[in-house]
Structure formats: structure tokens, C-alpha cells
Design an enzyme around this catalytic site. Structure first.
Site: not given
Length: 173
Positions: A43, A72, A148, A156, A158
Site C-alpha cells: 500500500h 498495516y 492493493h 484505487k 494504491c
């Protein structure tokens, strides 16, 4: 950096060897075992590259979202310093539907100075991320490395770079 010799301290507990680390299970907060780790998910913090985003800021933000702590397992600062926030087999809070089968790794950045998605990783972050992924890959050799954005249903950008392509050698070693 990350200690890789035993005994090591994980989540405040001394772990004498790798097997103990991988088999320690607590109900609810822990995955069912080492075989449960199917993904190493990368991420970005989605913060501007020209601003710092400290561990303290991340903790505040994650608690504001209702998490009990940082979601995380690992966080990589622009300097390349790696901090650990969850035990290896502790269920994360970083990728809905994948938290019970993954390790979450986040790097500081992901947005350029104007707030647009960009690969803002410093050389130190790239080095630290590669080192961390190799260490985790040795512990969880069947786990796939993914961004991700590569997960089903995620809309996203990400982590703002192609994780699967950049770390393709990890799935074959």
C-alpha cells in the site's frame, strides 16, 4: 531495520525460533497459522511526497477510522526506516476481505506535490521494501505479492506503481 535472528521480540513477546513465530495463534486477533498468509499486500499512505506522514499521524488517523491501532503490519518511511505495527500473524486492517490472509505493508507517500497519484518511493524505500518482501517471502513462500489496486473489487490506484510487475521474481523463487 528488521531483526532477522532469533530470539526476537514480536508484539512484546520473545519468540525463540521461526516455527514458534509461525504457529503462535490467539483466537480472534490472529490468523489460523502461517499457511493462512496468501498475500503480501503493498500500500501507499496516499500522502504528498513533499510532506511527512509520521507513525503518530497514521495512528491518529487509523484510530479516527475506528481501528484499535495501525492497520498495516509494516510502515516504510521516506528515509527507509521500517516500523512494525502488528504481529506477523495478527489480522490486519488494510484490505477488506483480505485481512485474515495477508500481511499489509505501507510506504509513506504515493502522491506527488500536487496531490496526484505517483510512484514517489525514495531509493531508501525501494531498498527497504525489497528487503522486507524477500524476508516475508522466505517465511511465507506460497504468498503472492500484490498491490492493493490488484485485489478484486478495489478501485484505487494504491500503491501508485505496478507491484506485480516490479516484484514478479518473488513468486518464482
Amino acid at each position: 531495520m528488521i531483526q532477522e535472528t532469533f530470539p526476537m521480540t514480536v508484539g512484546g513477546d520473545e519468540v525463540p525460533n521461526e516455527r514458534t513465530l509461525l504457529t503462535k495463534v490467539e483466537s480472534g486477533l490472529m490468523m489460523s497459522g502461517a499457511d493462512a498468509v496468501r498475500f503480501l499486500i503493498v500500500h501507499c499512505s496516499a500522502t504528498r511526497c513533499d510532506r511527512d506522514y509520521t507513525v503518530e499521524q497514521m495512528l491518529r488517523d487509523h484510530k479516527a477510522r475506528g481501528f484499535r491501532t495501525i492497520g498495516y503490519h509494516f510502515y516504510i518511511r521516506k528515509s527507509g526506516i521500517v516500523t512494525q505495527h502488528r504481529r506477523l500473524l495478527e489480522v490486519g486492517a488494510h484490505a477488506r476481505s483480505f485481512n485474515r490472509c495477508s500481511i499489509g505493508i505501507c510506504y509513506e507517500g504515493g502522491l506527488d506535490g500536487h496531490g496526484n497519484p505517483a510512484d514517489t518511493r525514495t531509493l531508501q524505500q525501494k531498498t527497504a521494501l525489497l528487503e522486507l518482501l524477500w524476508k516475508l517471502h522466505r517465511l511465507f513462500p506460497a504468498a503472492l505479492v500484490a498491490g492493493h489496486r490488484d485485489l478484486p473489487g478495489v478501485k484505487k490506484t494504491c500503491p501508485c506503481f505496478d507491484v506485480v510487475d516490479e516484484y514478479s521474481e518473488l513468486k518464482h523463487k
